[in-house]
Design a protein around this motif. Structure first.
Motif, short mmCIF file in Angstrom:
data_model
loop_
_atom_site.label_atom_id
_atom_site.label_comp_id
_atom_site.label_asym_id
_atom_site.label_seq_id
_atom_site.Cartn_x
_atom_site.Cartn_y
_atom_site.Cartn_z
N LEU A 49 -26.21 72.31 7.24
CA LEU A 49 -26.87 72.08 8.52
C LEU A 49 -28.32 72.52 8.48
CD1 LEU A 49 -23.95 73.10 10.90
CD2 LEU A 49 -24.79 70.78 10.45
N LEU A 50 -28.60 73.65 7.84
CA LEU A 50 -29.99 74.09 7.68
C LEU A 50 -30.77 73.05 6.88
CD1 LEU A 50 -31.30 77.58 6.74
CD2 LEU A 50 -32.17 75.57 5.61
N MET A 51 -30.22 72.60 5.77
CA MET A 51 -30.90 71.62 4.91
C MET A 51 -31.26 70.36 5.69
SD MET A 51 -31.25 72.83 1.77
CE MET A 51 -31.55 71.37 0.80
N GLY A 52 -30.37 69.94 6.57
CA GLY A 52 -30.60 68.72 7.34
C GLY A 52 -31.41 68.94 8.61
N GLY A 53 -31.68 70.19 8.94
CA GLY A 53 -32.42 70.48 10.17
C GLY A 53 -31.59 70.26 11.43
N ASN A 54 -30.28 70.40 11.32
CA ASN A 54 -29.36 70.15 12.43
C ASN A 54 -29.10 71.44 13.21
OD1 ASN A 54 -28.79 67.32 11.74
ND2 ASN A 54 -27.97 68.25 9.89
N ILE A 55 -30.10 71.85 13.96
CA ILE A 55 -30.10 73.15 14.61
C ILE A 55 -29.06 73.25 15.72
CG2 ILE A 55 -31.51 74.84 15.86
CD1 ILE A 55 -32.11 74.43 12.78
N ASP A 56 -28.84 72.19 16.48
CA ASP A 56 -27.83 72.26 17.56
C ASP A 56 -26.45 72.58 16.98
OD1 ASP A 56 -29.64 71.77 19.58
OD2 ASP A 56 -29.21 69.62 19.67
N GLN A 57 -26.07 71.90 15.90
CA GLN A 57 -24.77 72.15 15.28
C GLN A 57 -24.75 73.50 14.56
OE1 GLN A 57 -26.43 69.14 14.96
NE2 GLN A 57 -25.18 68.20 16.55
N LEU A 58 -25.90 73.92 14.07
CA LEU A 58 -25.98 75.20 13.36
C LEU A 58 -25.59 76.36 14.28
CD1 LEU A 58 -27.18 76.48 10.58
CD2 LEU A 58 -28.98 77.21 12.14
N HIS A 81 -32.90 82.34 1.19
CA HIS A 81 -32.77 81.63 -0.08
C HIS A 81 -33.03 80.13 0.10
CE1 HIS A 81 -31.21 80.98 -4.14
NE2 HIS A 81 -30.53 79.96 -3.65
N LEU A 82 -32.48 79.57 1.16
CA LEU A 82 -32.60 78.13 1.40
C LEU A 82 -34.01 77.71 1.80
CD1 LEU A 82 -29.19 77.58 3.13
CD2 LEU A 82 -29.93 76.53 0.99
N TRP A 88 -39.74 75.71 4.62
CA TRP A 88 -39.98 76.84 5.51
C TRP A 88 -39.67 76.52 6.97
CZ3 TRP A 88 -40.78 79.99 1.64
CH2 TRP A 88 -41.03 81.33 1.92
N PRO A 89 -40.15 75.41 7.53
CA PRO A 89 -39.88 75.14 8.95
C PRO A 89 -38.38 75.05 9.26
CG PRO A 89 -41.67 73.75 8.19
CD PRO A 89 -41.09 74.41 6.97
N LYS A 90 -37.61 74.41 8.40
CA LYS A 90 -36.16 74.33 8.65
C LYS A 90 -35.53 75.71 8.61
CE LYS A 90 -35.39 69.63 7.03
NZ LYS A 90 -34.79 68.80 5.98
N ALA A 91 -35.93 76.52 7.65
CA ALA A 91 -35.36 77.86 7.55
C ALA A 91 -35.74 78.72 8.76
CB ALA A 91 -35.81 78.53 6.25
N LEU A 92 -36.99 78.65 9.18
CA LEU A 92 -37.40 79.42 10.35
C LEU A 92 -36.67 78.98 11.61
CD1 LEU A 92 -41.25 79.79 9.77
CD2 LEU A 92 -39.50 81.55 9.55
#
Length: 108
Positions: A49-58, A81-82, A88-92
């Protein structure tokens, strides 16, 4: 009256088949397969989910990960790590969402 699943509450009125498949295939079959522990499945799911930028599901899967024994420290370490693989933006964004769930659930 039977209590509705999360999928039924979120999309059941608009996409009832999606809710059914989510409940019956994803959570009742795939998540229950014996090849991986629920904890491992949670870590993999949070990473995907982080990799895909799927924050709502995360957010929902962060709560599930905590319930499955993943610690807040492990989530933070995985997300750090990811950052080097997902960006960076997806991880943050993921850290911000996870932190919100952790603080709300009192696991901080």
């Amino acid at each position: 009256m039977t209590e509705q699943s999360i999928a039924q509450r979120i999309v059941g009125d608009f996409a009832p088949k999606l809710a059914t498949v989510t409940d019956d295939v994803l959570f009742a079959d795939i998540w229950e397969r014996p090849g991986l522990s629920p904890r491992d499945r949670s870590l993999i799911t949070v990473a995907a989910l982080l990799m895909g930028g799927n924050i709502d599901q995360l957010k929902g899967h962060t709560a599930r990960a905590l319930a499955n024994g993943v610690t807040p420290e492990e989530l933070g370490e995985a997300m750090t790590h990811l950052a080097f693989y997902a960006g960076w933006p997806k991880a943050l964004s993921a850290v911000t969402a996870a932190r919100e769930v952790i603080e709300k659930d009192g696991n901080a």
